[in-house]
Write a protein that holds these residues in place. Structure first.
Motif, PDB file in Angstrom:
ATOM      1  N   ASN A  18       0.782  -1.245   0.000  1.00 58.83           N
ATOM      2  CA  ASN A  18       0.000   0.000   0.000  1.00 58.83           C
ATOM      3  C   ASN A  18       0.808   1.287   0.000  1.00 58.83           C
ATOM      4  OD1 ASN A  18      -2.476  -1.382  -0.080  1.00 58.83           O
ATOM      5  ND2 ASN A  18      -2.390  -1.687   2.125  1.00 58.83           N
ATOM      6  N   ARG A  19       2.079   1.219  -0.362  1.00 57.18           N
ATOM      7  CA  ARG A  19       2.830   2.476  -0.442  1.00 57.18           C
ATOM      8  C   ARG A  19       2.511   3.158  -1.768  1.00 57.18           C
ATOM      9  NH1 ARG A  19       8.996   2.180  -2.615  1.00 57.18           N
ATOM     10  NH2 ARG A  19       8.725   0.505  -4.116  1.00 57.18           N
ATOM     11  N   LYS A  20       2.505   4.466  -1.742  1.00 58.90           N
ATOM     12  CA  LYS A  20       2.361   5.210  -2.987  1.00 58.90           C
ATOM     13  C   LYS A  20       3.648   5.021  -3.769  1.00 58.90           C
ATOM     14  CE  LYS A  20      -1.023   8.654  -1.816  1.00 58.90           C
ATOM     15  NZ  LYS A  20      -2.005   8.521  -2.862  1.00 58.90           N
ATOM     16  N   ILE A  21       3.506   4.790  -5.070  1.00 57.57           N
ATOM     17  CA  ILE A  21       4.676   4.546  -5.903  1.00 57.57           C
ATOM     18  C   ILE A  21       4.522   5.336  -7.194  1.00 57.57           C
ATOM     19  CG2 ILE A  21       3.726   2.465  -6.974  1.00 57.57           C
ATOM     20  CD1 ILE A  21       6.599   1.269  -6.813  1.00 57.57           C
ATOM     21  N   ALA A  22       5.619   5.879  -7.663  1.00 56.28           N
ATOM     22  CA  ALA A  22       5.611   6.663  -8.897  1.00 56.28           C
ATOM     23  C   ALA A  22       6.823   6.270  -9.733  1.00 56.28           C
ATOM     24  CB  ALA A  22       5.645   8.157  -8.578  1.00 56.28           C
ATOM     25  N   GLU A  38      -1.507  -0.978  -8.373  1.00 59.42           N
ATOM     26  CA  GLU A  38      -2.856  -0.604  -8.775  1.00 59.42           C
ATOM     27  C   GLU A  38      -2.844   0.877  -9.105  1.00 59.42           C
ATOM     28  OE1 GLU A  38      -7.407  -0.381  -7.059  1.00 59.42           O
ATOM     29  OE2 GLU A  38      -5.787  -0.935  -5.712  1.00 59.42           O
ATOM     30  N   ARG A  39      -3.460   1.213 -10.233  1.00 61.04           N
ATOM     31  CA  ARG A  39      -3.642   2.619 -10.582  1.00 61.04           C
ATOM     32  C   ARG A  39      -5.032   3.015 -10.117  1.00 61.04           C
ATOM     33  NH1 ARG A  39      -4.525   5.611 -16.312  1.00 61.04           N
ATOM     34  NH2 ARG A  39      -4.387   7.701 -15.465  1.00 61.04           N
ATOM     35  N   ARG A  40      -5.100   3.944  -9.193  1.00 53.46           N
ATOM     36  CA  ARG A  40      -6.390   4.391  -8.672  1.00 53.46           C
ATOM     37  C   ARG A  40      -6.961   5.518  -9.511  1.00 53.46           C
ATOM     38  NH1 ARG A  40      -5.074   4.091  -2.221  1.00 53.46           N
ATOM     39  NH2 ARG A  40      -5.074   1.825  -2.113  1.00 53.46           N
ATOM     40  N   LYS A  41      -6.117   6.425  -9.912  1.00 57.09           N
ATOM     41  CA  LYS A  41      -6.477   7.505 -10.829  1.00 57.09           C
ATOM     42  C   LYS A  41      -5.182   8.048 -11.400  1.00 57.09           C
ATOM     43  CE  LYS A  41      -6.793  10.822  -7.078  1.00 57.09           C
ATOM     44  NZ  LYS A  41      -7.605  11.726  -6.326  1.00 57.09           N
ATOM     45  N   GLU A  42      -5.268   9.030 -12.246  1.00 60.01           N
ATOM     46  CA  GLU A  42      -4.065   9.568 -12.884  1.00 60.01           C
ATOM     47  C   GLU A  42      -3.058  10.017 -11.824  1.00 60.01           C
ATOM     48  OE1 GLU A  42      -2.758  12.892 -16.192  1.00 60.01           O
ATOM     49  OE2 GLU A  42      -4.861  12.436 -15.908  1.00 60.01           O
ATOM     50  N   ASP A  43      -1.837   9.566 -11.970  1.00 60.19           N
ATOM     51  CA  ASP A  43      -0.733   9.890 -11.051  1.00 60.19           C
ATOM     52  C   ASP A  43      -0.984   9.425  -9.620  1.00 60.19           C
ATOM     53  OD1 ASP A  43       0.762  11.066 -13.105  1.00 60.19           O
ATOM     54  OD2 ASP A  43      -0.268  12.983 -12.842  1.00 60.19           O
ATOM     55  N   ASP A  44      -1.809   8.414  -9.437  1.00 55.15           N
ATOM     56  CA  ASP A  44      -2.060   7.840  -8.111  1.00 55.15           C
ATOM     57  C   ASP A  44      -1.913   6.329  -8.210  1.00 55.15           C
ATOM     58  OD1 ASP A  44      -2.810   7.213  -5.534  1.00 55.15           O
ATOM     59  OD2 ASP A  44      -4.916   7.787  -5.792  1.00 55.15           O
ATOM     60  N   HIS A  45      -0.701   5.845  -7.914  1.00 58.58           N
ATOM     61  CA  HIS A  45      -0.384   4.420  -7.997  1.00 58.58           C
ATOM     62  C   HIS A  45       0.006   3.905  -6.620  1.00 58.58           C
ATOM     63  CE1 HIS A  45       0.583   6.204 -11.971  1.00 58.58           C
ATOM     64  NE2 HIS A  45      -0.146   5.190 -12.366  1.00 58.58           N
ATOM     65  N   VAL A  46      -0.443   2.688  -6.325  1.00 53.86           N
ATOM     66  CA  VAL A  46      -0.168   2.072  -5.030  1.00 53.86           C
ATOM     67  C   VAL A  46       0.414   0.692  -5.286  1.00 53.86           C
ATOM     68  CG1 VAL A  46      -1.213   1.230  -2.893  1.00 53.86           C
ATOM     69  CG2 VAL A  46      -2.032   3.327  -3.924  1.00 53.86           C
ATOM     70  N   ALA A  52      -1.383 -10.166  -2.832  1.00 61.30           N
ATOM     71  CA  ALA A  52      -2.645  -9.419  -2.920  1.00 61.30           C
ATOM     72  C   ALA A  52      -3.034  -9.192  -4.381  1.00 61.30           C
ATOM     73  CB  ALA A  52      -2.516  -8.086  -2.193  1.00 61.30           C
ATOM     74  N   PHE A  53      -2.057  -8.924  -5.226  1.00 60.92           N
ATOM     75  CA  PHE A  53      -2.312  -8.699  -6.647  1.00 60.92           C
ATOM     76  C   PHE A  53      -2.966  -9.926  -7.271  1.00 60.92           C
ATOM     77  CE2 PHE A  53      -1.146  -8.910 -11.095  1.00 60.92           C
ATOM     78  CZ  PHE A  53      -1.291  -7.604 -11.546  1.00 60.92           C
ATOM     79  N   PHE A  54      -2.357 -11.105  -7.084  1.00 63.60           N
ATOM     80  CA  PHE A  54      -2.891 -12.317  -7.710  1.00 63.60           C
ATOM     81  C   PHE A  54      -4.196 -12.773  -7.059  1.00 63.60           C
ATOM     82  CE2 PHE A  54       1.517 -12.655  -9.330  1.00 63.60           C
ATOM     83  CZ  PHE A  54       1.191 -12.615 -10.683  1.00 63.60           C
ATOM     84  N   ALA A  55      -4.392 -12.494  -5.783  1.00 59.69           N
ATOM     85  CA  ALA A  55      -5.670 -12.819  -5.140  1.00 59.69           C
ATOM     86  C   ALA A  55      -6.789 -12.013  -5.801  1.00 59.69           C
ATOM     87  CB  ALA A  55      -5.610 -12.516  -3.650  1.00 59.69           C
ATOM     88  N   ARG A  56      -6.523 -10.767  -6.110  1.00 61.37           N
ATOM     89  CA  ARG A  56      -7.536  -9.939  -6.785  1.00 61.37           C
ATOM     90  C   ARG A  56      -7.764 -10.399  -8.212  1.00 61.37           C
ATOM     91  NH1 ARG A  56      -6.503  -3.800  -5.814  1.00 61.37           N
ATOM     92  NH2 ARG A  56      -8.420  -3.703  -7.018  1.00 61.37           N
ATOM     93  N   VAL A  57      -6.701 -10.784  -8.902  1.00 60.42           N
ATOM     94  CA  VAL A  57      -6.857 -11.282 -10.274  1.00 60.42           C
ATOM     95  C   VAL A  57      -7.693 -12.563 -10.271  1.00 60.42           C
ATOM     96  CG1 VAL A  57      -5.622 -12.279 -12.240  1.00 60.42           C
ATOM     97  CG2 VAL A  57      -4.768 -10.191 -11.169  1.00 60.42           C
TER      98      VAL A  57
END
Length: 74
Positions: A18-22, A38-46, A52-57
């Motif tokens: 859950n860290r913000k990453i750019a 995960e891209r939440r919105k423009e210029d907002d990546h976590v 967690a990624f593959f569990a969601r997929v």
């Protein structure tokens, strides 16, 4: 939107849930590690980390996981 990248992060290389990453869009060099994000919105990546990624997929509806050829027959 979920995505995986090996672009060089602006922050440290150490992964954290859950860290913000750019990423520097002008630097196209690849990094030796993968980042699950995960891209939440423009210029907002976590960063989500791989588990967690593959569990969601895996939780996506079946239609979201079909191949293009399978979708063509629907």
């Amino acid at each position: 939107m979920l995505f995986i990248t090996n672009r060089t992060p602006i922050q440290s290389a150490r992964s954290r849930q859950n860290r913000k990453i750019a990423f520097n869009t002008h630097n196209t060099d690849v990094w030796k590690w993968l980042y699950f994000c995960e891209r939440r919105k423009e210029d907002d990546h976590v960063e989500t980390l791989s588990c967690a990624f593959f569990a969601r997929v895996k939780a996506f509806p079946k239609q979201a996981q079909s191949t293009r050829s399978e979708n063509a027959n629907v």
